[in-house]
Every structure is written in structure tokens, then in C-alpha cells.
Design an enzyme around this catalytic site. Structure first.
Site, short mmCIF file in Angstrom:
data_model
loop_
_atom_site.label_atom_id
_atom_site.label_comp_id
_atom_site.label_asym_id
_atom_site.label_seq_id
_atom_site.Cartn_x
_atom_site.Cartn_y
_atom_site.Cartn_z
N SER A 139 -73.74 -16.95 25.54
CA SER A 139 -74.22 -15.56 25.45
C SER A 139 -75.04 -15.29 26.70
O SER A 139 -75.52 -16.24 27.36
CB SER A 139 -75.12 -15.43 24.22
N TYR A 152 -81.64 -18.29 18.34
CA TYR A 152 -80.38 -17.97 19.02
C TYR A 152 -80.49 -18.27 20.51
O TYR A 152 -79.61 -18.90 21.11
CB TYR A 152 -80.07 -16.49 18.78
P1 NAD Z 1 -68.60 -12.42 14.11
O1 NAD Z 1 -69.69 -12.40 13.06
O2 NAD Z 1 -67.64 -11.28 14.17
O3 NAD Z 1 -67.76 -13.79 14.00
C1 NAD Z 1 -68.37 -15.03 13.82
C2 NAD Z 1 -67.36 -16.01 13.26
O4 NAD Z 1 -68.02 -17.26 13.03
C3 NAD Z 1 -66.77 -15.58 11.92
O5 NAD Z 1 -65.39 -15.90 11.86
C4 NAD Z 1 -67.55 -16.40 10.91
O6 NAD Z 1 -66.84 -16.66 9.70
C5 NAD Z 1 -67.72 -17.69 11.72
N1 NAD Z 1 -68.80 -18.50 11.17
C6 NAD Z 1 -70.10 -18.17 10.98
N2 NAD Z 1 -70.75 -19.18 10.38
C7 NAD Z 1 -69.85 -20.17 10.20
C8 NAD Z 1 -69.91 -21.47 9.63
N3 NAD Z 1 -71.04 -21.97 9.08
N4 NAD Z 1 -68.78 -22.22 9.60
C9 NAD Z 1 -67.60 -21.73 10.09
N5 NAD Z 1 -67.49 -20.51 10.65
C10 NAD Z 1 -68.61 -19.74 10.69
O7 NAD Z 1 -69.39 -12.61 15.48
P2 NAD Z 1 -68.93 -12.43 17.03
O8 NAD Z 1 -69.76 -11.37 17.58
O9 NAD Z 1 -67.47 -12.40 17.17
O10 NAD Z 1 -69.51 -13.81 17.61
C11 NAD Z 1 -68.70 -14.86 18.07
C12 NAD Z 1 -69.49 -15.69 19.07
O11 NAD Z 1 -69.80 -14.90 20.20
C13 NAD Z 1 -70.82 -16.21 18.52
O12 NAD Z 1 -71.04 -17.53 18.97
C14 NAD Z 1 -71.83 -15.26 19.14
O13 NAD Z 1 -73.10 -15.85 19.29
C15 NAD Z 1 -71.17 -15.01 20.48
N6 NAD Z 1 -71.64 -13.79 21.14
C16 NAD Z 1 -71.48 -12.58 20.54
C17 NAD Z 1 -71.94 -11.44 21.20
C18 NAD Z 1 -71.79 -10.08 20.61
O14 NAD Z 1 -72.39 -9.14 21.16
N7 NAD Z 1 -71.04 -9.88 19.55
C19 NAD Z 1 -72.53 -11.56 22.46
C20 NAD Z 1 -72.67 -12.82 23.04
C21 NAD Z 1 -72.22 -13.93 22.36
#
Ligand code: NAD
Length: 257
Positions: A139, A152
Site C-alpha cells: 500500500s 495497517y
Molecule cells: P477487499 O475487502 O475488497 O478484499 C479483501 C480480500 O481479502 C477479500 O477477498 C477477503 O475475503 C480477503 N480476506 C480478508 N481476510 C481474510 C482472511 N482472514 N483469510 C482469507 N482471506 C481474507 O479489499 P481490497 O481493497 O481489494 O484489498 C486488497 C488488498 O489491497 C489488501 O491487502 C489491501 O490492504 C490492499 N490495498 C487496498 C487499497 C484500497 O484502497 N482498496 C489500497 C492499498 C492497498
């Protein structure tokens, strides 16, 4: 690109799902994972659309034994995991003084410790075939901090440290490791933050997006999940063979400041 076997954690929602669709479109074998109740159907729909071979396993990132089984399933079916994309992640927003300890444990466990267990599990087969690509979805918060996100920010900084170490250890055995550092992407994870911040600041959700969420991004727009997926495809390709140990921002200029 040669047909690869790709394990993507958290690939039944948000960024992970966009990455899965991009790899499916190129015909790669996929291992889907995620805790969405309809995860199996989501994986099946993507696989059917692109006529690819796949496995779905809702292994919980907090259970190391389940993670080893997740990897073993893929190896038993296809021989090796060629590309590991550590994407599953959660967030919790609270000041340090009030930060629930169980949330700290869960964030470190899912966002940092699970990528370690999975990297360890895929390593021997990758090393054996002298090819492996490890892509960690970190991130912008792996590069800079924001208040109220202690766990985080700590987990994502740690994930970049793990990435660099894996890159050094993998250098002699054909394994590259890189981190992608997105700014804000409109996914369920961010939608939950927008709703919470609107309540906390007593402002509308559109004001949260403009004044809180996108305040730090020079480009005042969300990063499309498809752009992150395209970067993953590049990192998995032959063209990226000498790109390793990097933390690549895709954050609309946030970390440029
Ligand atoms: P999201 O909530 O849409 O998806 C997260 C996924 O992780 C889901 O499929 C969920 O079921 C899975 N997950 C959560 N806990 C779990 C567990 N204990 N075991 C197995 N699976 C689990 O979120 P997203 O925004 O798509 O995030 C994906 C990644 O991108 C994350 O690592 C997040 O930190 C990172 N990220 C997101 C953003 C953003 O703005 N959305 C920015 C930077 C980084």
C-alpha cells in the site's frame, strides 16, 4: 507469457478479483481464495468465462496449516505455484490509545504473517524449477503513514521488508519478489472506511472522498483495480525478470510528496 499457475489470496473481491480476471483472460491456471460467502461461485464464473483450470479454497489467512494446504493443493494439481500474489488484507481505523488489541493481531496476522507463511510454502518448488514470482500487494501506507492506522501501516511497512529480503534470497534461484503500493482503490475495504469516516467526521460520504480519502493523492481520482492487475501481469512476465526488491507506488502521486 508461458502458461503459469497463479495463487492469489483474497481474490473473490476488490483488487484480488481484478487481478484474477486479468490472469484468467491470459489463460493461466488460478488458485482463488477469499472469505466471501459466494466466493466459490465468483471463482467459477471467472473460470468459466475464460475457460481456465482453477481451484477455489477459502483458507483463512490466520491459520498457517490451512495456508500450507492451499499451496499443496496447487502443487499437487499443477506441480508448482509459479506466481504467488499476497493480496488478502484488512483494515481497522482507530487512535493508538483505543486500538483494539485483537484488531492489531488480526491485521498483522492477515496482512504480514500470512504472506510469510505462503512465501515459505511456495519457496522450495519455485527454487527447484528456478522460477518464481512473488508479488505482495502492500500500500502507499507501506511507504508513508497516516494517523489512526497503526496496525495497517506497520503491517504494510513490514511487508515491504519481507519483500526486500525475499528478493535478496531469491536472487540466486530465479525468484523475484516485489511489492505494489496502491493509493486508494474503490473496493469494499474502502467503502467501509468512507462510511465510517462520514460518521466520525459528521460529513457526507462525498465530502469524505474529496476531503479525507483523496486529499493526499495529487491525482484526485481512485486508482482503478485493473491498473494494479496490469502491473501484476507485467511483474509476472519475462520482461520483469530483473525487476526485484522494489516497492512500486501506483498512488496518483501521493508518496511523491
Ligand atoms: P477487499 O475487502 O475488497 O478484499 C479483501 C480480500 O481479502 C477479500 O477477498 C477477503 O475475503 C480477503 N480476506 C480478508 N481476510 C481474510 C482472511 N482472514 N483469510 C482469507 N482471506 C481474507 O479489499 P481490497 O481493497 O481489494 O484489498 C486488497 C488488498 O489491497 C489488501 O491487502 C489491501 O490492504 C490492499 N490495498 C487496498 C487499497 C484500497 O484502497 N482498496 C489500497 C492499498 C492497498
Amino acid at each position: 507469457m508461458k502458461k503459469r499457475t497463479v495463487l492469489i489470496t483474497g481474490s473473490t473481491s476488490g483488487i484480488g478479483l481484478a487481478i484474477a480476471k486479468a490472469f484468467a483472460q491470459q489463460g493461466h491456471n488460478l488458485i482463488f481464495n477469499g472469505l466471501e460467502p459466494d466466493g466459490r461461485q465468483i471463482a467459477e464464473a471467472v473460470a468459466n468465462e475464460h475457460q481456465i483450470e482453477y481451484v477455489f479454497d477459502p483458507a483463512n489467512m490466520l491459520h498457517p496449516k490451512a495456508l500450507r494446504t492451499l499451496v499443496r493443493q496447487g502443487e499437487q494439481r499443477w506441480g508448482t505455484i509459479d506466481v504467488l500474489i499476497n493480496n488478502a488484507g484488512i483494515q481497522h481505523v482507530a487512535p493508538i490509545a483505543d486500538f483494539p488489541e485483537e484488531k492489531w493481531e488480526a491485521i498483522i496476522g492477515i496482512n504480514l504473517t500470512a504472506p510469510f507463511h505462503l512465501t515459505k510454502a511456495v519457496w522450495p518448488a519455485m527454487k527447484n524449477q528456478h522460477f518464481g514470482r512473488i508479488i505482495n500487494i502492500a500500500s502507499a501506507h507501506g511507504l508513508v503513514a497516516s494517523e489512526f492506522k497503526s496496525a495497517y501501516v506497520a503491517a504494510k511497512h513490514g511487508l515491504i521488508g519481507l519483500t526486500k529480503t525475499a528478493a535478496l534470497e531469491g536472487a540466486t534461484c530465479g525468484i523475484t519478489a516485489n511489492a505494489i503500493c496502491p493509493g486508494y482503490v474503490r473496493t469494499p475495504l474502502v467503502d467501509r472506511q468512507i462510511a465510517d469516516q462520514a460518521v466520525a467526521h459528521r460529513i457526507s460520504e462525498s465530502d469524505v472522498i474529496e476531503k479525507v480519502i483523496l486529499a493526499k493523492q495529487a491525482l484526485k481520482q481512485f486508482v482503478p483495480p485493473e491498473s494494479i492487475a496490469a502491473l501484476c501481469l507485467f511483474l509476472a512476465s519475462d520482461a520483469a525478470a530483473t525487476l526485484t526488491g522494489a516497492a512500486l507506488p501506483i498512488d496518483g502521486g501521493w508518496s511523491a510528496q
